[in-house]
Write an enzyme that holds these catalytic residues in place. Structure first.
Site, PDB file in Angstrom:
ATOM      1  N   TYR A  27      -1.514  -1.283  10.430  1.00 29.22           N
ATOM      2  CA  TYR A  27      -1.661  -1.470   8.975  1.00 29.22           C
ATOM      3  C   TYR A  27      -0.374  -1.046   8.246  1.00 29.22           C
ATOM      4  O   TYR A  27       0.272  -1.692   7.616  1.00 29.22           O
ATOM      5  CB  TYR A  27      -2.873  -0.738   8.535  1.00 29.22           C
ATOM      6  CG  TYR A  27      -3.043  -0.989   6.944  1.00 29.22           C
ATOM      7  CD1 TYR A  27      -3.731  -2.029   6.338  1.00 29.22           C
ATOM      8  CD2 TYR A  27      -2.860   0.028   6.179  1.00 29.22           C
ATOM      9  CE1 TYR A  27      -4.009  -2.510   5.232  1.00 29.22           C
ATOM     10  CE2 TYR A  27      -3.110  -0.335   4.708  1.00 29.22           C
ATOM     11  CZ  TYR A  27      -3.574  -1.209   4.190  1.00 29.22           C
ATOM     12  OH  TYR A  27      -3.954  -1.467   2.842  1.00 29.22           O
ATOM     13  N   SER A  33       0.822  -1.238  -0.058  1.00 26.22           N
ATOM     14  CA  SER A  33      -0.130  -0.065   0.031  1.00 26.22           C
ATOM     15  C   SER A  33       0.848   1.163   0.075  1.00 26.22           C
ATOM     16  O   SER A  33       1.947   1.164   0.448  1.00 26.22           O
ATOM     17  CB  SER A  33      -0.904   0.020   1.096  1.00 26.22           C
ATOM     18  OG  SER A  33      -1.314   1.264   1.356  1.00 26.22           O
TER      19      SER A  33
END
Ligand code: NAD
Length: 259
Positions: free
Chosen positions: A157, A144
């Site tokens: 995350y 990401s």
């Protein structure tokens, strides 16, 4: 339309929905044998049945990427079904948001287990198979853009995605002698169930994202499938790379476009 080259066998984790489903669909449409897998077999069977109805070669498998045995079974079933494994796309991922100072040990560990350890388990099992086959392979890890930035309420995350980026570099270097290419794709905001959930949890609206994105829109699952096709092709001298596909988000230094 099926391509001229020999069909590859491709495993895409977390392919029951979202980005993973589109990545799997693109490989199937390219004539490859595809293993659709996630935690719920019924969801995988549904995706597989739709693709099979269009004449594609697909096999559904239930897997929990955070469970080593389950991952080893995934690779065994793949080889049983299609005889080999050429491409692994480590797409499965989760997000648990919250203030770092209040994050429970359990939530922290859950995100690490799926997003980082899960990527390692899958790469390890697939890499072992590819090394035994002796003719190379490709691994694409879905990271990401958050893997290279800090942000409120996203500590586990973002930390795991940063870990995925360096895991990618480590495996690329270690397995280069086996001609196994290991790369990562770092998407920006792509409209999927994960982002819809984040919108609800964090209360941001779509305009906030567009205002911060030079291309002024969300990315699409089709665009992510395009990027994965390139990284998985193995004929591009690219390994150990993290390809950012974020509409210019990380390149953009300051404020909103209209400032
Ligand atoms: P999604 O929530 O729509 O899909 C995630 C998939 O992973 C689902 O099929 C789910 O069942 C599966 N999964 C979750 N935990 C699993 C486990 N333990 N074992 C096996 N499968 C599991 O998410 P998405 O938006 O399609 O995201 C896919 C990947 O892309 C994730 O790694 C995510 O971090 C990354 N990503 C998404 C965006 C975005 O904007 N959507 C941006 C950057 C990165």
């Amino acid at each position: 339309m099926a391509s001229e080259r020999a069909a590859r066998t491709v495993v895409v984790t977390g392919s029951s929905r979202g980005i993973g489903k589109h990545i799997a669909t693109r490989f199937a449409e390219s004539g490859d044998n595809v293993v659709v897998c996630s935690r719920t077999i019924e969801d995988c069977e549904r995706v597989a049945a739709d693709l099979e109805a269009e004449g594609h070669s697909v096999h559904p498998v239930e897997v929990d990427v955070s469970d080593k045995e389950s991952v080893e079974n995934l690779v065994d079933e793949t080889v049983e079904e299609f005889g080999r494994l050429d491409v692994l796309v480590n797409n499965a991922g989760i997000n648990i948001r919250g203030p770092a100072e209040e994050m429970s040990a359990e939530d922290w560990q859950t995100v690490l287990d799926v997003n980082l350890t899960g990527v390692f388990y899958c790469a390890q099992a697939a890499g072992k198979q590819m090394i035994a086959q002796g003719d190379g392979g490709s691994i694409v890890n879905i990271s990401s853009m958050m893997g290279s930035m800090g942000q409120q309420d996203r500590t586990p995350y973002n930390t795991t995605k940063g870990g995925v980026n360096n895991l990618t570099r480590c495996l690329a270097v270690e397995w280069a002698e086996h001609d196994i290419h290991v790369n990562a794709l770092a998407p920006g905001y792509i409209m999927t169930e994960m982002v819809e959930q984040a919108q609800e949890d964090a209360g941001f609206d779509q305009q906030d994202v567009r205002d911060r994105t030079p291309l002024d829109r969300f990315g699409t699952v089709e665009e992510m499938a395009n990027c994965v096709q390139f990284l998985a092709s193995g004929d591009n001298f690219v390994t150990g790379e993290v390809l950012t596909a974020d509409g210019g988000w990380t390149a953009f230094g300051w404020g909103c476009k209209d400032d």
